[in-house]
Design a protein around this motif. Structure first.
Motif, PDB file in Angstrom:
ATOM      1  N   GLU A 188      10.033 -17.935  -5.101  1.00  7.59           N
ATOM      2  CA  GLU A 188       8.681 -18.223  -5.590  1.00  7.59           C
ATOM      3  C   GLU A 188       7.669 -17.333  -4.881  1.00  7.59           C
ATOM      4  O   GLU A 188       7.935 -16.783  -3.811  1.00  7.59           O
ATOM      5  N   LEU A 189       6.467 -17.228  -5.481  1.00 11.11           N
ATOM      6  CA  LEU A 189       5.337 -16.532  -4.875  1.00 11.11           C
ATOM      7  C   LEU A 189       4.152 -17.486  -4.759  1.00 11.11           C
ATOM      8  O   LEU A 189       3.932 -18.322  -5.631  1.00 11.11           O
ATOM      9  N   GLN A 199      10.676  -8.301   4.772  1.00  6.61           N
ATOM     10  CA  GLN A 199       9.282  -7.909   4.951  1.00  6.61           C
ATOM     11  C   GLN A 199       8.893  -6.778   4.000  1.00  6.61           C
ATOM     12  O   GLN A 199       7.818  -6.809   3.384  1.00  6.61           O
ATOM     13  N   GLU A 200       9.773  -5.791   3.871  1.00 12.02           N
ATOM     14  CA  GLU A 200       9.497  -4.672   2.958  1.00 12.02           C
ATOM     15  C   GLU A 200       9.405  -5.156   1.515  1.00 12.02           C
ATOM     16  O   GLU A 200       8.571  -4.678   0.736  1.00 12.02           O
ATOM     17  N   THR A 201      10.245  -6.121   1.153  1.00 14.90           N
ATOM     18  CA  THR A 201      10.194  -6.684  -0.202  1.00 14.90           C
ATOM     19  C   THR A 201       8.842  -7.340  -0.449  1.00 14.90           C
ATOM     20  O   THR A 201       8.205  -7.122  -1.489  1.00 14.90           O
ATOM     21  N   ALA A 202       8.378  -8.135   0.508  1.00 16.40           N
ATOM     22  CA  ALA A 202       7.082  -8.808   0.354  1.00 16.40           C
ATOM     23  C   ALA A 202       5.934  -7.804   0.294  1.00 16.40           C
ATOM     24  O   ALA A 202       5.005  -7.955  -0.515  1.00 16.40           O
ATOM     25  N   LEU A 203       5.983  -6.781   1.134  1.00 21.41           N
ATOM     26  CA  LEU A 203       4.929  -5.764   1.120  1.00 21.41           C
ATOM     27  C   LEU A 203       4.924  -4.988  -0.195  1.00 21.41           C
ATOM     28  O   LEU A 203       3.862  -4.651  -0.735  1.00 21.41           O
ATOM     29  N   THR A 204       6.105  -4.707  -0.729  1.00 22.63           N
ATOM     30  CA  THR A 204       6.200  -4.015  -2.024  1.00 22.63           C
ATOM     31  C   THR A 204       5.607  -4.870  -3.131  1.00 22.63           C
ATOM     32  O   THR A 204       4.859  -4.380  -3.988  1.00 22.63           O
ATOM     33  N   ILE A 205       5.931  -6.164  -3.135  1.00 23.45           N
ATOM     34  CA  ILE A 205       5.382  -7.063  -4.157  1.00 23.45           C
ATOM     35  C   ILE A 205       3.865  -7.097  -4.063  1.00 23.45           C
ATOM     36  O   ILE A 205       3.158  -7.002  -5.079  1.00 23.45           O
ATOM     37  N   ALA A 206       3.334  -7.209  -2.845  1.00 21.49           N
ATOM     38  CA  ALA A 206       1.876  -7.260  -2.667  1.00 21.49           C
ATOM     39  C   ALA A 206       1.222  -5.999  -3.215  1.00 21.49           C
ATOM     40  O   ALA A 206       0.190  -6.065  -3.901  1.00 21.49           O
ATOM     41  N   LYS A 207       1.812  -4.859  -2.941  1.00 23.43           N
ATOM     42  CA  LYS A 207       1.236  -3.599  -3.413  1.00 23.43           C
ATOM     43  C   LYS A 207       1.357  -3.462  -4.920  1.00 23.43           C
ATOM     44  O   LYS A 207       0.381  -3.131  -5.616  1.00 23.43           O
ATOM     45  N   GLU A 208       2.552  -3.686  -5.460  1.00 20.57           N
ATOM     46  CA  GLU A 208       2.793  -3.474  -6.892  1.00 20.57           C
ATOM     47  C   GLU A 208       1.995  -4.447  -7.757  1.00 20.57           C
ATOM     48  O   GLU A 208       1.569  -4.108  -8.857  1.00 20.57           O
ATOM     49  N   LEU A 209       1.795  -5.670  -7.278  1.00 23.09           N
ATOM     50  CA  LEU A 209       1.056  -6.667  -8.053  1.00 23.09           C
ATOM     51  C   LEU A 209      -0.441  -6.631  -7.769  1.00 23.09           C
ATOM     52  O   LEU A 209      -1.206  -7.336  -8.421  1.00 23.09           O
ATOM     53  N   GLY A 210      -0.856  -5.831  -6.795  1.00 23.93           N
ATOM     54  CA  GLY A 210      -2.279  -5.733  -6.476  1.00 23.93           C
ATOM     55  C   GLY A 210      -2.837  -6.965  -5.796  1.00 23.93           C
ATOM     56  O   GLY A 210      -3.998  -7.324  -6.001  1.00 23.93           O
ATOM     57  N   VAL A 211      -2.031  -7.610  -4.951  1.00 23.24           N
ATOM     58  CA  VAL A 211      -2.464  -8.827  -4.276  1.00 23.24           C
ATOM     59  C   VAL A 211      -3.505  -8.485  -3.210  1.00 23.24           C
ATOM     60  O   VAL A 211      -3.321  -7.556  -2.424  1.00 23.24           O
ATOM     61  N   ILE A 212      -4.589  -9.221  -3.187  1.00 23.52           N
ATOM     62  CA  ILE A 212      -5.571  -9.146  -2.110  1.00 23.52           C
ATOM     63  C   ILE A 212      -5.613 -10.512  -1.431  1.00 23.52           C
ATOM     64  O   ILE A 212      -5.876 -11.535  -2.067  1.00 23.52           O
ATOM     65  N   ASP A 254      -5.173 -10.354 -12.491  1.00 23.21           N
ATOM     66  CA  ASP A 254      -3.978  -9.567 -12.801  1.00 23.21           C
ATOM     67  C   ASP A 254      -2.862  -9.825 -11.794  1.00 23.21           C
ATOM     68  O   ASP A 254      -1.682  -9.723 -12.129  1.00 23.21           O
ATOM     69  N   ALA A 255      -3.231 -10.126 -10.551  1.00 25.51           N
ATOM     70  CA  ALA A 255      -2.236 -10.490  -9.537  1.00 25.51           C
ATOM     71  C   ALA A 255      -1.884 -11.965  -9.622  1.00 25.51           C
ATOM     72  O   ALA A 255      -0.709 -12.348  -9.621  1.00 25.51           O
ATOM     73  N   LEU A 256      -2.904 -12.806  -9.722  1.00 31.05           N
ATOM     74  CA  LEU A 256      -2.711 -14.247  -9.618  1.00 31.05           C
ATOM     75  C   LEU A 256      -1.838 -14.815 -10.724  1.00 31.05           C
ATOM     76  O   LEU A 256      -1.136 -15.809 -10.525  1.00 31.05           O
ATOM     77  N   VAL A 257      -1.833 -14.183 -11.886  1.00 34.60           N
ATOM     78  CA  VAL A 257      -1.022 -14.679 -12.998  1.00 34.60           C
ATOM     79  C   VAL A 257       0.458 -14.742 -12.621  1.00 34.60           C
ATOM     80  O   VAL A 257       1.206 -15.585 -13.128  1.00 34.60           O
ATOM     81  N   HIS A 258       0.880 -13.899 -11.674  1.00 33.32           N
ATOM     82  CA  HIS A 258       2.286 -13.906 -11.263  1.00 33.32           C
ATOM     83  C   HIS A 258       2.628 -15.102 -10.389  1.00 33.32           C
ATOM     84  O   HIS A 258       3.809 -15.443 -10.235  1.00 33.32           O
ATOM     85  N   ALA A 259       1.620 -15.725  -9.805  1.00 33.16           N
ATOM     86  CA  ALA A 259       1.843 -16.978  -9.083  1.00 33.16           C
ATOM     87  C   ALA A 259       1.614 -18.189  -9.975  1.00 33.16           C
ATOM     88  O   ALA A 259       2.022 -19.296  -9.639  1.00 33.16           O
ATOM     89  N   MET A 289       6.132 -13.797 -13.674  1.00 33.53           N
ATOM     90  CA  MET A 289       6.552 -13.349 -12.352  1.00 33.53           C
ATOM     91  C   MET A 289       7.957 -12.780 -12.374  1.00 33.53           C
ATOM     92  O   MET A 289       8.207 -11.676 -11.872  1.00 33.53           O
ATOM     93  N   ARG A 290       8.887 -13.508 -12.976  1.00 34.95           N
ATOM     94  CA  ARG A 290      10.272 -13.047 -13.012  1.00 34.95           C
ATOM     95  C   ARG A 290      10.395 -11.721 -13.767  1.00 34.95           C
ATOM     96  O   ARG A 290      11.102 -10.798 -13.330  1.00 34.95           O
ATOM     97  N   ALA A 291       9.699 -11.601 -14.895  1.00 35.45           N
ATOM     98  CA  ALA A 291       9.779 -10.370 -15.686  1.00 35.45           C
ATOM     99  C   ALA A 291       9.233  -9.182 -14.898  1.00 35.45           C
ATOM    100  O   ALA A 291       9.826  -8.090 -14.895  1.00 35.45           O
ATOM    101  N   ARG A 292       8.103  -9.373 -14.228  1.00 39.04           N
ATOM    102  CA  ARG A 292       7.490  -8.266 -13.496  1.00 39.04           C
ATOM    103  C   ARG A 292       8.322  -7.866 -12.284  1.00 39.04           C
ATOM    104  O   ARG A 292       8.537  -6.669 -12.032  1.00 39.04           O
ATOM    105  N   LEU A 293       8.795  -8.846 -11.517  1.00 38.97           N
ATOM    106  CA  LEU A 293       9.593  -8.511 -10.345  1.00 38.97           C
ATOM    107  C   LEU A 293      10.876  -7.788 -10.738  1.00 38.97           C
ATOM    108  O   LEU A 293      11.273  -6.815 -10.091  1.00 38.97           O
ATOM    109  N   SER A 294      11.513  -8.260 -11.795  1.00 41.47           N
ATOM    110  CA  SER A 294      12.725  -7.581 -12.251  1.00 41.47           C
ATOM    111  C   SER A 294      12.412  -6.159 -12.693  1.00 41.47           C
ATOM    112  O   SER A 294      13.192  -5.229 -12.453  1.00 41.47           O
TER     113      SER A 294
END
Length: 388
Positions: free
Chosen positions: A273-274, A241-254, A95-100, A106-111
Motif C-alpha cells: 500500500e501507499l 529505500q530506493e523503491t520508495a524514493l523512485t515511487i515518490a519521484k515518478e508519482l510526483g509526491v510532495i 496527480d500524486a494523491l490519486v495513487h493513494a 496505484m497498481r497499474a502505475r507502479l507496474s
C-alpha cells in the motif's frame, strides 16, 4: 516577518502531531475538521468545521492559506484540481494523491514503472475472482489449491483491515461486491513479515529516506513498529529505500510517503500500500530520529530544506495504545513513568473505545529485547490488559 499558514484538511491524530511539529518553527495552522471534538481540533486555534467533500467549503477554507496538505487521502481529486486551478498550492497534488486514493490506479502505475507488486487485476464479479484464482494456480509461488486464497480490496476507502477480504471460494467472494464499487483482486503473498519504507520529498526534488522498519499487525491493525527492521540485510534495506524514493519521484509526491511492503520468503520486497501523509509506521521518528516524519512533512510542503532522518538510538520501538475496557488511561501514567523514565507517551485526546487507536508509546535504547518489552508493557498497562 509573516510566517506561513498551513491548511490541514482532516482533524485526526496525524494533524494533531503535525501541528505539534510546527509549533517550534512558528508555523501557523488552519484546520478543516469534521467536528470540534476531533483530535487536532482540540489543540489548533484556527478551526473550520465543515465537509471536505464540499468544494465551496474547501474554497472558503483555503483562503488565507499558503499551502494545503492532508491527514487523510479522501478529498475528491476533482476538488483538488479546482483548488490548483485557482492558484492554491496543494501538496501532495491530485496527480500524486490519486495513487493513494485508488488502489487500481496505484497498481497499474507502479507496474508500469517496473515496481514489484503482487499479481493483481480488477475483477467484475465472484465468477471473475474464480478465474483470477485459476490464472494464478500455475504461477510460481501461488498458494493453495486452484490459486486460492485470494485477497480482495475495494479500490477506494478502507484502512486498518477495513475494505479487505481474504477469500477461499467463489461463495466467499460475494461480500466485497455488495457495496457496488470496483474490486481489486490480488494474490495472497507468502511473506515473512511486513516492512515500511518512509521517505519525504520536497518540490525542488530534495528527498530523504528513514530506516526501513518492521510493522507488526494484529487483526489488520498496526500493533508494533521496530526501527530499524531487525535482521534486514543492508542490500534489501537499500533496495526498499530506493523503491520508495523512485515511487515518490515518478508519482510526483510532495511531502511524506509511506510505502508498505511485503518481505517475501524468496528474498524480495513487494509493494502493498501507499500513504501520502505522515503514517503510523513513522510515529517512532518523534523520539527516535533526528527529524520526525511530521517535521519533515512540514518542511517538504513549505519547500524548506529537509531534516536529518537518521536514528538517535540503535533501536526504537513504537507500540500503539488501543482502547479497551479501562477508560481512565491517565491513571496509568504513574506506574508507566515510574517504571520507565525514558518512556515517551503520545495520546490523541480521543474517547476510549475498544480497539480504537487512542495513542502510542515510543521506547529506545541499545538492547532490542529490552526496548520491545518496555514498549509492550507500557501499551498494555495503559490499555488495562495488565495491572502490574
Amino acid at each position: 516577518m509573516t510566517f506561513p499558514v498551513i491548511g490541514m484538511v482532516g482533524g485526526g491524530q496525524l494533524a494533531r502531531m503535525t501541528h505539534e511539529a510546527g509549533i517550534p518553527l512558528g508555523i501557523r495552522f488552519k484546520l478543516l475538521s469534521d467536528t470540534p471534538q476531533d483530535s487536532a481540533a482540540q489543540v489548533v486555534r484556527d478551526v473550520v468545521v465543515g465537509d471536505y467533500r464540499d468544494l465551496d467549503t474547501l474554497r472558503d477554507f483555503a483562503r488565507g492559506c499558503d499551502v494545503i496538505t492532508f491527514d487523510h487521502e479522501h478529498v475528491p481529486t476533482e476538488h483538488l484540481r479546482a483548488l490548483e486551478a485557482e492558484g492554491i498550492p496543494v501538496r501532495p497534488g491530485p496527480d500524486a494523491l490519486v495513487h493513494a486514493q485508488d488502489k487500481g490506479v496505484m497498481r497499474a502505475r507502479l507496474s508500469g514503472i517496473g515496481i514489484p507488486c503482487p499479481r493483481h487485476r480488477i475483477v467484475a464479479d465472484p465468477a471473475d475472482v474464480t478465474r483470477f484464482a485459476r490464472e494464478g494456480a500455475a504461477h510460481e509461488g501461488a498458494a493453495g489449491e486452484e490459486g486460492w486464497p485470494v485477497v480482495l480490496k475495494t479500490v477506494r476507502g478502507g484502512y486498518d483491515g477495513k475494505g479487505v477480504w481474504v477469500v477461499s471460494s467463489e461463495a466467499e467472494a460475494a461480500e466485497p461486491f455488495r457495496a457496488g464499487v470496483p474490486v481489486l483482486a490480488e494474490e495472497k503473498v507468502d511473506y515473512v513479515r511486513e516492512l515500511a519504507a518512509n521517505v519525504v520529498r520536497s518540490p525542488h526534488g530534495q528527498a530523504v529516506a528513514y530506516p526501513v522498519v518492521e510493522s507488526i499487525q494484529v487483526a489488520g491493525v498496526c500493533d508494533t513498529v521496530i526501527a530499524p527492521a531487525p535482521g534486514l540485510s543492508p542490500e534489501l534495506s537499500a533496495h526498499a529505500q530506493e523503491t520508495a524514493l523512485t515511487i515518490a519521484k515518478e508519482l510526483g509526491v510532495i511531502g511524506h510517503l509511506a510505502v508498505e511492503l511485503f518481505e517475501t520468503r524468496d528474498g524480495r520486497v513487494l509493494v502493498n500500500e501507499l500513504a501520502m501523509r505522515p503514517h503510523n509506521s513513522g510515529h517512532w521518528t518523534q523520539d527516535g530520529a533526528v527529524t520526525s516524519q511530521f517535521a519533515n512533512h512540514l518542511r517538504a510542503v513549505l519547500d524548506l530544506p529537509l531534516g536529518d532522518p537518521r536514528p538517535r538510538a540503535p533501536w526504537t520501538v513504537m507500540a500503539n495504545v488501543l482502547g479497551g475496557d479501562y477508560p481512565d488511561m491517565y491513571q496509568g501514567y504513574l506506574h508507566c513513568m515510574a517504571r520507565d523514565p525514558r518512556l515517551k507517551i503520545h495520546m490523541y485526546g480521543k474517547d476510549v473505545k475498544p480497539g480504537r487507536k487512542v495513542g502510542h508509546v515510543n521506547t529506545y535504547g541499545d538492547d532490542l529485547a529490552d526496548v520491545r518489552e518496555r514498549a509492550a508493557h507500557a501499551a498494555a498497562y495503559l490499555r488495562g490488559t495488565i495491572t502490574e
